[in-house]
Design a protein around this motif. Structure first.
Motif, mmCIF file in Angstrom:
data_model
loop_
_atom_site.group_PDB
_atom_site.id
_atom_site.type_symbol
_atom_site.label_atom_id
_atom_site.label_comp_id
_atom_site.label_asym_id
_atom_site.label_seq_id
_atom_site.Cartn_x
_atom_site.Cartn_y
_atom_site.Cartn_z
ATOM 1 N N ALA B 5 -0.175 29.772 34.763
ATOM 2 C CA ALA B 5 -0.958 28.588 35.072
ATOM 3 C C ALA B 5 -2.340 28.564 34.427
ATOM 4 O O ALA B 5 -3.106 27.639 34.629
ATOM 5 C CB ALA B 5 -1.112 28.467 36.577
ATOM 6 N N LYS B 19 -3.427 30.385 40.954
ATOM 7 C CA LYS B 19 -2.821 29.083 40.647
ATOM 8 C C LYS B 19 -1.573 28.878 41.494
ATOM 9 O O LYS B 19 -1.294 29.634 42.407
ATOM 10 C CB LYS B 19 -2.471 29.014 39.146
ATOM 11 C CG LYS B 19 -3.682 29.048 38.238
ATOM 12 C CD LYS B 19 -4.456 27.737 38.284
ATOM 13 C CE LYS B 19 -5.756 27.882 37.499
ATOM 14 N NZ LYS B 19 -6.612 26.726 37.586
ATOM 15 N N SER B 20 -0.819 27.906 41.080
ATOM 16 C CA SER B 20 0.364 27.547 41.862
ATOM 17 C C SER B 20 1.435 28.635 41.826
ATOM 18 O O SER B 20 1.504 29.433 40.886
ATOM 19 C CB SER B 20 0.947 26.250 41.308
ATOM 20 O OG SER B 20 2.237 26.056 41.806
ATOM 21 N N CYS B 21 2.264 28.583 42.828
ATOM 22 C CA CYS B 21 3.287 29.615 42.988
ATOM 23 C C CYS B 21 4.530 29.333 42.135
ATOM 24 O O CYS B 21 5.276 30.231 41.812
ATOM 25 C CB CYS B 21 3.651 29.674 44.465
ATOM 26 S SG CYS B 21 4.869 30.878 44.890
ATOM 27 N N GLN B 23 6.122 27.902 38.616
ATOM 28 C CA GLN B 23 5.698 27.722 37.231
ATOM 29 C C GLN B 23 6.882 27.581 36.282
ATOM 30 O O GLN B 23 7.966 28.127 36.535
ATOM 31 C CB GLN B 23 4.873 28.931 36.779
ATOM 32 C CG GLN B 23 3.649 29.222 37.606
ATOM 33 C CD GLN B 23 2.523 28.234 37.354
ATOM 34 O OE1 GLN B 23 2.366 27.728 36.238
ATOM 35 N NE2 GLN B 23 1.759 27.934 38.385
ATOM 36 N N ASP B 49 9.034 31.790 40.528
ATOM 37 C CA ASP B 49 8.803 31.434 41.926
ATOM 38 C C ASP B 49 8.203 32.691 42.545
ATOM 39 O O ASP B 49 8.890 33.711 42.660
ATOM 40 C CB ASP B 49 10.132 31.071 42.608
ATOM 41 C CG ASP B 49 9.930 30.701 44.074
ATOM 42 O OD1 ASP B 49 9.035 31.306 44.711
ATOM 43 O OD2 ASP B 49 10.668 29.844 44.585
ATOM 44 N N ARG B 167 3.519 24.805 32.677
ATOM 45 C CA ARG B 167 3.117 23.796 33.670
ATOM 46 C C ARG B 167 3.496 24.243 35.073
ATOM 47 O O ARG B 167 4.428 25.054 35.252
ATOM 48 C CB ARG B 167 3.728 22.448 33.339
ATOM 49 C CG ARG B 167 5.230 22.373 33.328
ATOM 50 C CD ARG B 167 5.664 21.019 32.821
ATOM 51 N NE ARG B 167 7.027 21.030 32.351
ATOM 52 C CZ ARG B 167 8.072 20.671 33.102
ATOM 53 N NH1 ARG B 167 7.901 20.314 34.346
ATOM 54 N NH2 ARG B 167 9.301 20.677 32.595
ATOM 55 N N GLU B 168 2.717 23.684 36.010
ATOM 56 C CA GLU B 168 3.004 24.006 37.414
ATOM 57 C C GLU B 168 4.134 23.123 37.902
ATOM 58 O O GLU B 168 4.293 21.991 37.443
ATOM 59 C CB GLU B 168 1.767 23.748 38.273
ATOM 60 C CG GLU B 168 0.635 24.693 37.995
ATOM 61 C CD GLU B 168 -0.599 24.350 38.795
ATOM 62 O OE1 GLU B 168 -0.469 23.619 39.803
ATOM 63 O OE2 GLU B 168 -1.678 24.809 38.412
ATOM 64 N N THR B 170 6.100 21.480 41.373
ATOM 65 C CA THR B 170 5.865 21.190 42.797
ATOM 66 C C THR B 170 7.033 21.650 43.640
ATOM 67 O O THR B 170 6.906 21.913 44.828
ATOM 68 C CB THR B 170 5.664 19.671 43.004
ATOM 69 O OG1 THR B 170 6.746 18.994 42.358
ATOM 70 C CG2 THR B 170 4.332 19.228 42.434
#
Lengths: 816, 195
Positions: B5, B19-21, B23, B49, B167-168, B170
């Motif tokens: 991320a 950052k996000s989990c 990716q 993940d 990119r992340e 959702t």
């Protein structure tokens, strides 16, 4: 000043004593220098206690190698009810071990990857001989497309993520594929893998940690350091992870436990033994000089014995020290006899007596004979005990004689109470102390013993040496069940005269095992040379199959044109190299020589000679008649051993070896042989008595040790105590000590003061009883058996000596 | 703190920014072999993940998927769907380290590596004897497209992975996994169906 007629003899004797003493000191100094070079090594190995196994030298060398390798392994298992707990504890342990590794800790994880890496370097010299079984099948059955796909996967895919071989040697990755397969085979359980098992009806999770002990792992100091380090790691882990159980398995834990027990025994025996002796000396002799001379005799004797044994064996066994601690009780006897003698016959008296000296030497000689019998046992540790005892007693004897003028200078003996006790004992025994009565008792004893000989209980199991700690045993059993490791003390040996012959026999056995479902072990198969190395025939077959890579035009096109991995020239070079290597084979002998880290499963002899002769005669093949090969197959745990043993019986030159059975048979053989030797020793001693004291007195003297041995036998018969080799070996010492008493009685009783020597005997028996009595309380069965027998023998010998004093007096009066 | 991320503006330790989990990234891998003049290049996609694990899906020149779960179970899923557990300890270890780097698992990496940061480069130097034998260092560099991971091995058979198109996400599950990879290999292993 008048010169005494025997003064010349006195001077000569003194000179001889001085020479003997300084010679002993010189030997001691040399031995101590030797120790300073080698360092102090106290052996705690249990293997060295077992008798030599009844195999030929080649097989025995192989088994010794395997046993040594097994004893240098230790396993720790972390287990808990939840996988997460095990994972967290394992992560902690991994980090801790890595930290400690950099701090030069002795505790280090075994790293089979190192040996595997060396193996790969060796394999690269025979790059076309090895194929993973699945690849061999693919090469023999598949078409161009599958072959190209396989090669691409090795180069681009995850299969080639771990590359152990170089591209130059292994362009298609076939050898790398085999090397990875081999690494998996050799690595065993990895601590990264959390495994699961059902224990007592519930799931348990665990990780396995393998440790390799240092070379000197079973020496006391190294062992103590290693165990202390591991205990510290364990304590740290258990403080932080209270739900995680720590299990451990390995010879070192049992050895350390026995050593700890032995050390405690040594401390008690030496502490209480010396304290008791000091008390007796103070009570009876009431002077600093006799006390100091006696204590120095004991201390000097033990140091001398230790130094001699350590120099001869470059180490000393913990059991030797334990038996040696009992030397204290025997070594002090010489001082006791000397003090009583000099008290009765002062050296400055007008008619100084000298008959003590031959008695002392005869006494030492008989003790030496008794201890020498231990050396006949065939057990190296008992031989060491024999040398220890003989050396210690000899030094103590020389010291007592050397220090005599100083020690007896102001000698006083206050033994009124003891004299009354002795006189009382002699008085009690007097009614029975008749030769006819003694013969009747002896005959009766031996009659009962012989008639009920079938009722004796014998124990030849290896448990005669030690009783394993139950907690360690439980740990060992759980780990063994969970991991399904290999049997540590049962092997299959396969003999042959050529590599092909041996591999052929292994193959037949393996097929038999595969078809009969004997192993019951999903994880492991028989581990042998065939696991580590394909047979010569198999290697040549793989060479042929490998040719598919080099002769396949579609693959060559893919490599050179489609993917442009190599040029056409390089491809041509690779083909040339493949052709050059044709016929080269990696032999088990070369494998074992080049990779000392591998299990030593293969031993052979005669090859070099065979090679030499073959070369001289221009032959390329070694004549099978020149070679002898023996190889071992390790058996996985949980195997149906009876069925496997039956299967082994069906095959020629294939042999079942169980070290437990071998040890049992060896101990049985030693015990029965020792019993015959004991009878022979009694006859020999009888002969010496008759030679020195005449037929009548000689027979009476011989009767006593025979009766004492019979009485000990009767005690064991009545109590149904299991008799081990150590009981029989102790009987030799009983005979030696008994003869010692008899010699003093026989030599001294011509004098009027002979009653006083009875006091010396009681004191001597008291000090010996103190030492051997303490031995009998040892937790080690071998030591306890020894102590109990000698203790019973001392009581019997003392009673015999009292009888003899009375009988001797009667005989003397009759002669007059 | 997933490495995937990171943006180009960040000038500090690549592992530092949380950052996000979930990716996604594409990779280009260059593998050098001793004796081979030019590197072997492969391409594919990565899914992360941080609760489950990492998927490495190679698309060319061969098709296969490596599944590294954080519960220490690893598989190789071949193009024909054949699933093989990864048994080799070294292979598992290397895969695990790469997965942890991608995940940005500082706690794990700090246990096994010493970190050196210089401009846009973070270098991981192994601290343990066992790793030192195989890995000289691992370098993480920011590139205009994303991040470059270079594994310098002691036997010079080095590996360079360029991550791009990062990119992340959702949401990531079995279905979206198959859609992102344009293949269905490995997703079932990373996202097993619940009973």
């Amino acid at each position: 000043m008048p010169v005494r007629p025997d003064s010349g003899r006195v001077v000569a004797r003194r000179r001889a004593i001085n020479i003997a003493f300084f010679l002993a000191i010189a030997i001691l100094v040399i031995a101590l220098v030797q120790i300073s070079r080698t360092g102090l090594v106290i052996d705690t190995s249990l293997r060295s206690l077992a008798p030599e196994i009844s195999q030929d030298a080649l097989s025995e060398a192989l088994i010794n190698d395997l046993s040594a390798a097994a004893s240098r392994k230790a396993v720790v298992v972390l287990t808990a009810d939840a996988a997460a707990q095990v994972t967290a504890a394992s992560e902690h342990l991994r980090t801790k071990l890595a930290e400690l590794e950099t701090a030069d800790y002795r505790v280090r994880q075994a790293d089979p990857a190192e040996t595997a890496a060396d193996y790969v370097r060796l394999l690269e010299q025979y790059p076309y001989n090895f194929l993973r079984p699945s690849l061999a099948t693919l090469l023999s059955k598949s078409g161009d497309a599958e072959l190209s796909q396989w090669v691409l996967e090795q180069l681009y895919g995850s299969a080639g993520q771990v590359r152990l071989t170089t591209f130059e040697r292994d362009p298609f990755g076939a050898l790398n594929d085999y090397a990875i397969y081999l690494q998996e085979q050799m690595s065993g359980d990895h601590p990264d893998d959390v495994q699961t098992v059902v224990h007592n009806g519930a799931s348990r999770y665990f990780t396995v940690w393998q440790f390799e002990l240092p070379e000197d792992g079973l020496a006391l100091n190294a062992q103590a350091e290693w165990i202390a380090e591991l205990d510290a790691i364990r304590a740290d882990l258990q403080t932080q992870f209270t739900n995680v159980e720590w299990l451990q398995s390995g010879v070192i834990f049992f050895a350390a436990d026995s050593a700890r027990a032995a050390q405690q025994n040594i401390n008690v025996i030496s502490g209480v033994g010396i304290a008791g002796i000091v008390l007796i000396m103070i009570l009876v002799f009431r002077g600093a000089r006799p006390l100091a001379a006696s204590v120095l005799a004991i201390v000097g004797g033990v140091i001398f014995a230790f130094a001699i044994c350590h120099s001869l064996w470059s180490s000393i066994h913990i059991l030797t020290l334990l038996f040696g601690a009992s030397l204290i009780g025997v070594a002090v006897d010489y001082s006791l006899h000397l003090y009583y003698f000099r008290f009765a016959f002062p050296s400055n008296a007008a008619h100084a007596k000298t008959h003590f000296y031959p008695a002392l030497l005869l006494s030492l000689l008989t003790s030496i004979v008794g201890y020498s019998a231990l050396a006949m046992s065939g057990l190296e540790t008992l031989q060491q005990v024999a040398v220890f005892s003989i050396a210690g007693l000899s030094f103590a004897c020389v010291w007592v004689l050397f220090s005599e003028p100083w020690a007896v200078k102001t000698l006083v003996i206050k033994d009124g109470l003891l004299a009354r006790f002795t006189a009382g004992c002699v008085q009690c025994i007097r009614p029975f102390a008749k030769v006819k009565f003694m013969i009747a008792v002896s005959l009766l004893l031996w009659f009962v013993v012989i008639v009920f000989v079938g009722r004796f209980v014998f124990d030849d199991s290896p448990k005669a040496f030690i009783t394993p700690n139950p907690e360690l045993l439980e740990n060992e059993q759980r780990i063994s069940q969970w991991l399904g490791e290999y049997e540590p003390a049962t092997f299959i040996l396969v003999h042959g005269a050529s590599d092909a012959e041996v591999f052929g026999k292994i193959d037949r056995l393996q097929k038999l095992v595969d078809t009969s479902n004997i192993l019951n072990n999903a994880k492991k198969n028989l581990l042998g040379i065939h696991t580590l190395l394909p047979s010569p025939e198999e290697q040549l077959r793989h060479q042929q199959l490998n040719g598919t890579f080099y002769r396949n035009d579609a693959l060559a096109h893919a490599m050179t044109s489609t993917y442009e991995i190599i040029s056409a020239e390089q491809m041509s070079e690779l083909r040339g190299h493949y052709e050059q290597q044709s016929g080269a084979v990696l032999t088990p002998r070369e494998l074992m020589q080049r990779l000392p880290g591998l299990p030593h499963l293969w031993h052979e002899e005669g090859q070099e000679e065979g090679q030499q002769e073959a070369q001289e005669e221009g032959e390329t093949e070694i004549s099978p008649a020149d070679r002898r090969i023996v190889t071992a197959l390790l058996i996985p745990k949980n195997t149906n051993l009876t069925s496997l043993r039956d299967a082994v019986k069906l095959l020629p030159d294939t042999q079942w070896v169980s070290l437990v059975e071998e040890t049992r048979n060896g101990l049985h053989h030693l015990r029965t042989t020792a019993s015959y030797y004991l009878g022979f020793a009694l006859l020999l001693i009888g002969g010496i008595f008759i030679w020195r004291y005449g037929i009548h007195r000689g027979l009476v003297l011989s009767l006593i040790p025979i009766t004492v041995i019979g009485a000990i036998g009767l005690v064991y018969l009545i109590t149904q105590m299991p008799i081990t080799l150590f009981h029989v070996m102790a009987a030799f010492l009983v005979v030696g000590l008994g003869v010692d008493y008899l010699v003093f009685v026989a030599e001294m009783s011509d004098e009027e003061e002979s009653r006083q020597f009875a006091n010396a005997l009681v004191l001597s028996a008291a000090t010996s009883s103190l030492s051997f009595g303490l031995l009998s309380l040892s937790v080690l069965p071998a030591v306890s058996a020894f102590g109990t027998t000698v203790m019973l023998g001392i009581i019997g010998n003392l009673a015999g000596a009292f009888c003899l004093i009375t009988v001797w007096q009667t005989l003397k009066e009759t002669n007059r | 703190m997933p490495l995937l991320a990171l943006s180009a503006e960040e000038k500090q330790d690549i592992l530092d920014t949380p950052k996000s989990c979930l990716q996604y990234a594409e990779f280009r891998q260059e593998k050098r072999l001793e004796g081979l003049p030019k590197p072997l290049v492969s391409r594919g996609r990565i899914l992360l993940d941080c609760n489950h694990g990492t998927l490495w899906h190679t698309q060319m020149p061969i098709q296969e998927t490596l599944v590294y779960t954080f519960s220490n179970k690893h598989w190789l899923v071949k193009a024909d769907g054949e699933v093989q557990p990864i048994k080799n300890a070294a292979q598992k270890r290397i895969g695990d380290i790469l997965a942890r780097i991608v995940r940005g698992d500082r706690e794990f990496l700090d246990k096994y590596f010493r970190r050196e940061t210089e401009a846009n480069t973070t270098r991981l130097l192994p601290t343990q004897r066992r790793l030192k034998k195989y890995i000289d260092n691992i370098t993480l560099d920011e590139t205009p497209e994303g991040v470059r991971v270079t594994v310098v091995r002691t036997d010079n058979q080095n590996m360079q992975i360029d991550l791009s198109a990062m990119r992340e996400l959702t949401q990531l599950d079995d279905l979206s996994c198959r859609a992102l990879l344009e293949a269905d290999t490995g997703c079932a292993q990373l996202f097993p169906a619940k009973d």
